[in-house]
Design a protein around this motif. Structure first.
Motif, PDB file in Angstrom:
ATOM      1  N   LYS A 157      37.334  21.067 -19.727  1.00  0.00           N
ATOM      2  CA  LYS A 157      37.847  22.426 -19.548  1.00  0.00           C
ATOM      3  C   LYS A 157      38.562  22.837 -20.837  1.00  0.00           C
ATOM      4  CE  LYS A 157      36.463  22.758 -15.281  1.00  0.00           C
ATOM      5  NZ  LYS A 157      35.443  23.741 -14.855  1.00  0.00           N
ATOM      6  N   ILE A 158      38.632  24.144 -21.074  1.00  0.00           N
ATOM      7  CA  ILE A 158      39.228  24.621 -22.319  1.00  0.00           C
ATOM      8  C   ILE A 158      40.069  25.865 -22.052  1.00  0.00           C
ATOM      9  CG2 ILE A 158      37.360  26.189 -23.015  1.00  0.00           C
ATOM     10  CD1 ILE A 158      37.647  24.970 -25.883  1.00  0.00           C
ATOM     11  N   TRP A 159      40.962  26.163 -23.001  1.00  0.00           N
ATOM     12  CA  TRP A 159      41.910  27.287 -22.888  1.00  0.00           C
ATOM     13  C   TRP A 159      42.807  27.129 -21.664  1.00  0.00           C
ATOM     14  CZ3 TRP A 159      41.164  28.555 -27.509  1.00  0.00           C
ATOM     15  CH2 TRP A 159      39.900  28.779 -28.033  1.00  0.00           C
ATOM     16  N   THR A 160      43.143  25.895 -21.354  1.00  0.00           N
ATOM     17  CA  THR A 160      43.915  25.619 -20.134  1.00  0.00           C
ATOM     18  C   THR A 160      45.405  25.785 -20.419  1.00  0.00           C
ATOM     19  OG1 THR A 160      42.204  23.996 -19.617  1.00  0.00           O
ATOM     20  CG2 THR A 160      44.163  24.013 -18.226  1.00  0.00           C
ATOM     21  N   SER A 161      45.971  26.878 -19.957  1.00  0.00           N
ATOM     22  CA  SER A 161      47.372  27.195 -20.237  1.00  0.00           C
ATOM     23  C   SER A 161      48.304  26.190 -19.583  1.00  0.00           C
ATOM     24  CB  SER A 161      47.705  28.606 -19.733  1.00  0.00           C
ATOM     25  OG  SER A 161      46.952  29.581 -20.405  1.00  0.00           O
ATOM     26  N   PHE A 162      49.222  25.646 -20.388  1.00  0.00           N
ATOM     27  CA  PHE A 162      50.304  24.764 -19.938  1.00  0.00           C
ATOM     28  C   PHE A 162      49.805  23.481 -19.274  1.00  0.00           C
ATOM     29  CE2 PHE A 162      52.127  29.146 -19.681  1.00  0.00           C
ATOM     30  CZ  PHE A 162      52.945  29.040 -20.790  1.00  0.00           C
ATOM     31  N   ALA A 163      48.580  23.061 -19.585  1.00  0.00           N
ATOM     32  CA  ALA A 163      48.073  21.810 -19.012  1.00  0.00           C
ATOM     33  C   ALA A 163      48.911  20.616 -19.456  1.00  0.00           C
ATOM     34  CB  ALA A 163      46.617  21.600 -19.406  1.00  0.00           C
ATOM     35  N   HIS A 164      49.498  20.705 -20.653  1.00  0.00           N
ATOM     36  CA  HIS A 164      50.310  19.590 -21.161  1.00  0.00           C
ATOM     37  C   HIS A 164      51.605  19.426 -20.373  1.00  0.00           C
ATOM     38  CE1 HIS A 164      51.686  23.227 -23.067  1.00  0.00           C
ATOM     39  NE2 HIS A 164      52.721  22.642 -23.620  1.00  0.00           N
ATOM     40  N   VAL A 199      44.517  15.313 -22.298  1.00  0.00           N
ATOM     41  CA  VAL A 199      44.882  16.681 -22.656  1.00  0.00           C
ATOM     42  C   VAL A 199      45.106  16.748 -24.166  1.00  0.00           C
ATOM     43  CG1 VAL A 199      46.553  18.551 -22.331  1.00  0.00           C
ATOM     44  CG2 VAL A 199      45.952  17.069 -20.401  1.00  0.00           C
ATOM     45  N   LYS A 200      44.410  17.679 -24.825  1.00  0.00           N
ATOM     46  CA  LYS A 200      44.563  17.870 -26.271  1.00  0.00           C
ATOM     47  C   LYS A 200      45.016  19.298 -26.546  1.00  0.00           C
ATOM     48  CE  LYS A 200      41.147  14.396 -27.659  1.00  0.00           C
ATOM     49  NZ  LYS A 200      39.919  14.119 -28.466  1.00  0.00           N
ATOM     50  N   PRO A 201      45.992  19.477 -27.433  1.00  0.00           N
ATOM     51  CA  PRO A 201      46.534  20.822 -27.672  1.00  0.00           C
ATOM     52  C   PRO A 201      45.585  21.727 -28.440  1.00  0.00           C
ATOM     53  CG  PRO A 201      47.510  19.258 -29.188  1.00  0.00           C
ATOM     54  CD  PRO A 201      46.677  18.453 -28.248  1.00  0.00           C
ATOM     55  N   ILE A 202      45.653  23.016 -28.146  1.00  0.00           N
ATOM     56  CA  ILE A 202      45.034  24.064 -28.951  1.00  0.00           C
ATOM     57  C   ILE A 202      46.171  24.954 -29.440  1.00  0.00           C
ATOM     58  CG2 ILE A 202      43.507  26.073 -28.982  1.00  0.00           C
ATOM     59  CD1 ILE A 202      41.929  24.809 -26.703  1.00  0.00           C
ATOM     60  N   ILE A 203      46.365  25.013 -30.729  1.00  0.00           N
ATOM     61  CA  ILE A 203      47.427  25.850 -31.291  1.00  0.00           C
ATOM     62  C   ILE A 203      46.861  27.262 -31.474  1.00  0.00           C
ATOM     63  CG2 ILE A 203      49.059  26.154 -33.172  1.00  0.00           C
ATOM     64  CD1 ILE A 203      49.469  23.642 -31.378  1.00  0.00           C
ATOM     65  N   GLY A 204      47.480  28.222 -30.834  1.00  0.00           N
ATOM     66  CA  GLY A 204      46.965  29.579 -30.827  1.00  0.00           C
ATOM     67  C   GLY A 204      47.269  30.348 -32.096  1.00  0.00           C
ATOM     68  N   LEU A 205      46.832  31.604 -32.125  1.00  0.00           N
ATOM     69  CA  LEU A 205      47.086  32.477 -33.261  1.00  0.00           C
ATOM     70  C   LEU A 205      48.586  32.656 -33.501  1.00  0.00           C
ATOM     71  CD1 LEU A 205      45.613  34.290 -35.350  1.00  0.00           C
ATOM     72  CD2 LEU A 205      45.798  36.163 -33.715  1.00  0.00           C
ATOM     73  N   LEU A 211      48.132  26.476 -25.028  1.00  0.00           N
ATOM     74  CA  LEU A 211      46.745  26.259 -24.608  1.00  0.00           C
ATOM     75  C   LEU A 211      46.318  24.818 -24.870  1.00  0.00           C
ATOM     76  CD1 LEU A 211      45.292  29.498 -26.213  1.00  0.00           C
ATOM     77  CD2 LEU A 211      45.880  29.164 -23.805  1.00  0.00           C
ATOM     78  N   ASN A 212      45.290  24.391 -24.131  1.00  0.00           N
ATOM     79  CA  ASN A 212      44.854  23.001 -24.226  1.00  0.00           C
ATOM     80  C   ASN A 212      43.373  22.844 -23.889  1.00  0.00           C
ATOM     81  OD1 ASN A 212      47.699  21.404 -24.210  1.00  0.00           O
ATOM     82  ND2 ASN A 212      47.787  23.079 -22.730  1.00  0.00           N
ATOM     83  N   GLU A 213      42.803  21.727 -24.351  1.00  0.00           N
ATOM     84  CA  GLU A 213      41.544  21.213 -23.837  1.00  0.00           C
ATOM     85  C   GLU A 213      41.875  20.107 -22.852  1.00  0.00           C
ATOM     86  OE1 GLU A 213      38.185  21.004 -27.059  1.00  0.00           O
ATOM     87  OE2 GLU A 213      40.070  20.367 -27.983  1.00  0.00           O
ATOM     88  N   VAL A 214      41.109  20.013 -21.774  1.00  0.00           N
ATOM     89  CA  VAL A 214      41.297  18.951 -20.787  1.00  0.00           C
ATOM     90  C   VAL A 214      39.972  18.229 -20.602  1.00  0.00           C
ATOM     91  CG1 VAL A 214      42.023  18.358 -18.451  1.00  0.00           C
ATOM     92  CG2 VAL A 214      43.074  20.308 -19.611  1.00  0.00           C
ATOM     93  N   PHE A 215      39.971  16.912 -20.830  1.00  0.00           N
ATOM     94  CA  PHE A 215      38.765  16.102 -20.724  1.00  0.00           C
ATOM     95  C   PHE A 215      38.858  15.207 -19.490  1.00  0.00           C
ATOM     96  CE2 PHE A 215      39.326  17.216 -25.142  1.00  0.00           C
ATOM     97  CZ  PHE A 215      38.047  17.526 -25.580  1.00  0.00           C
ATOM     98  N   PHE A 216      37.730  15.106 -18.772  1.00  0.00           N
ATOM     99  CA  PHE A 216      37.642  14.253 -17.581  1.00  0.00           C
ATOM    100  C   PHE A 216      36.580  13.185 -17.835  1.00  0.00           C
ATOM    101  CE2 PHE A 216      38.929  18.467 -16.306  1.00  0.00           C
ATOM    102  CZ  PHE A 216      39.962  18.248 -15.399  1.00  0.00           C
ATOM    103  N   GLU A 217      37.008  11.934 -17.750  1.00  0.00           N
ATOM    104  CA  GLU A 217      36.091  10.819 -17.958  1.00  0.00           C
ATOM    105  C   GLU A 217      36.184   9.858 -16.772  1.00  0.00           C
ATOM    106  OE1 GLU A 217      34.997   7.359 -21.287  1.00  0.00           O
ATOM    107  OE2 GLU A 217      36.646   8.761 -21.645  1.00  0.00           O
ATOM    108  N   ASP A 218      35.184   9.919 -15.901  1.00  0.00           N
ATOM    109  CA  ASP A 218      35.141   9.080 -14.685  1.00  0.00           C
ATOM    110  C   ASP A 218      36.445   9.190 -13.895  1.00  0.00           C
ATOM    111  OD1 ASP A 218      32.581   8.226 -15.304  1.00  0.00           O
ATOM    112  OD2 ASP A 218      33.289   6.501 -16.446  1.00  0.00           O
TER     113      ASP A 218
END
Length: 398
Positions: A157-164, A199-205, A211-218
């Motif tokens: 998932k991407i652009w996930t607000s406050f996932a961190h 969860v990996k950060p996305i630093i916005g403008l 914002l964040n990327e969220v990865f799901f692995e098994d």
């Protein structure tokens, strides 16, 4: 449409004003007034105050902890909150997944999650958008494969607000790849502490981390965490998006921004005179005020329709389009009104531990950050281009 308030409504308005004047923490109010992202601690503190008052979930049915307010009272409260620079409850829990749970969830899910949302025990985030599946959300590819009493989830998932900061995420996942896009999706509630989630950060403008990327692995998710039926998640997603797009209009917030802009225009100078006397500035602000008034009356018309028992279709998309465009015009004019003080900008975290004060007057701290962040307002919640397509099809019949 009757726009006059009854004596009872005016008494309710006074109650809301008194509550905000005595209960809204000054630091929380200041961040909201400046347009800065809330801190988790401050937001949770404020939400617990709202819950103690019984005002955490105005739109929920009373049986689940809602206020029982009329449509008019909800409008009054939203207006007063905006005028007082009081942040609304973070929407992901109370405005998005909460209504999905009490509408489509089973009794066990209602009993467990709804009280925790009201008391801010869980901080929620939204797992909808994916790389290549934003406005075309039905094309999402995150898969959930049934394995006994669990689903095994893989995807991103991407652009996930406050996932961190989140404790829980509500996710759309594909449970049937052979069905039509909309018919093979399920709605899962996933604990963010589950092994396999990254969860990996996305630093916005705005150079801030929201914002964040969220990865799901098994990732193993209990089947009991599925809302409603398997492969029926698109129905629940559309229900949720209707709530999201209504709130994104932020009319009360924009009205407060107009007031703040007028205050700044009195202090700033242009050609030796107050900026408020500059004809070009006044023309831009007047146009925004007219459009904002039209949007507010449109919202009131929709509320009147709901109060009379009518169902809305794509009308919330119109509120989202115009509301987000007005937000962008307002923050752009705010930055313009600051002149050279609107240009020096560093993210808030850069000031931590420094001795020197920010450049410019105190009111210059915030507008640029909000202006940069809200460049995305016409994209998040479904891009405005997609919203226009929805309106042309469902409202205009084109």
């Amino acid at each position: 449409m009757d726009l006059s308030f009854s004596k009872e409504d005016l008494a309710f308005r006074d109650e809301v004003r008194e509550f905000l004047a005595t209960s809204l923490p000054a630091d929380v109010k200041d961040r909201c007034d400046r347009g800065l992202h809330p801190t988790k601690e401050g937001q949770v503190r404020w939400q617990k105050i709202l819950n103690e008052k019984g005002w955490m979930a105005p739109n929920w049915p009373k049986e689940y902890g809602g206020t029982g307010w009329t449509i008019t009272q909800k409008y009054i409260a939203a207006h007063e909150f905006g005028h007082a620079s009081a942040p609304i409850a973070l929407p992901f829990g109370v405005s998005m997944v909460g209504p999905v749970i009490y509408t489509f969830g089973n009794q066990e899910q209602k009993d467990y999650y709804l009280p925790r949302i009201l008391n801010s025990d869980d901080w929620w985030c939204q797992g909808y958008s994916e790389p290549g599946s934003g406005s075309d959300l039905a094309s999402l590819q995150t898969k959930a494969v049934r394995d006994g009493d669990h689903y095994i989830v893989n995807g991103q998932k991407i652009w996930t607000s406050f996932a961190h900061l989140a404790d829980m995420i509500f996710c759309l996942v594909r449970t049937d790849s052979s069905a039509k896009q909309q018919e093979g999706i399920s709605f899962l509630l996933i604990d963010m502490k589950t092994p396999g989630i990254t969860v990996k950060p996305i630093i916005g403008l705005d150079m801030e981390h929201s914002l964040n990327e969220v990865f799901f692995e098994d990732v193993r998710v209990p089947v009991k965490n599925r809302i409603g039926e398997e492969n029926k998640g698109w129905t629940y997603a559309k229900f949720l998006l209707g709530n999201e797009r209504t709130g994104i209009a932020r009319i009360a917030r924009s009205k407060r921004q107009v007031e703040r802009l007028k205050e700044i225009a009195k202090a700033e100078r242009s050609g030796g005179r107050p900026l408020a006397e500059d004809s070009d500035f006044s023309n831009k602000l007047s146009r925004i005020e007219v459009d904002l008034m039209a949007l507010e009356y449109t919202e009131l018309r929709y509320l009147s329709m709901i109060a009379s028992g009518k169902q809305l279709s794509a009308e919330p998309s119109l509120l989202k389009i115009k509301g987000s465009e007005i937000q962008q015009r307002l923050t752009e004019l705010l930055v313009e009104s600051l002149g050279m003080y609107g240009v020096p900008y560093e993210p808030e975290r850069s000031y931590a531990g420094r001795n020197e004060a920010p450049v410019g007057p105190d009111y210059a701290h915030g507008p640029m950050a909000e202006h940069l962040y809200l460049r995305a307002a016409t994209i998040y919640g479904g891009s405005n281009e997609i919203q226009r397509n929805i309106i042309s099809k469902m409202v205009l019949g084109l």
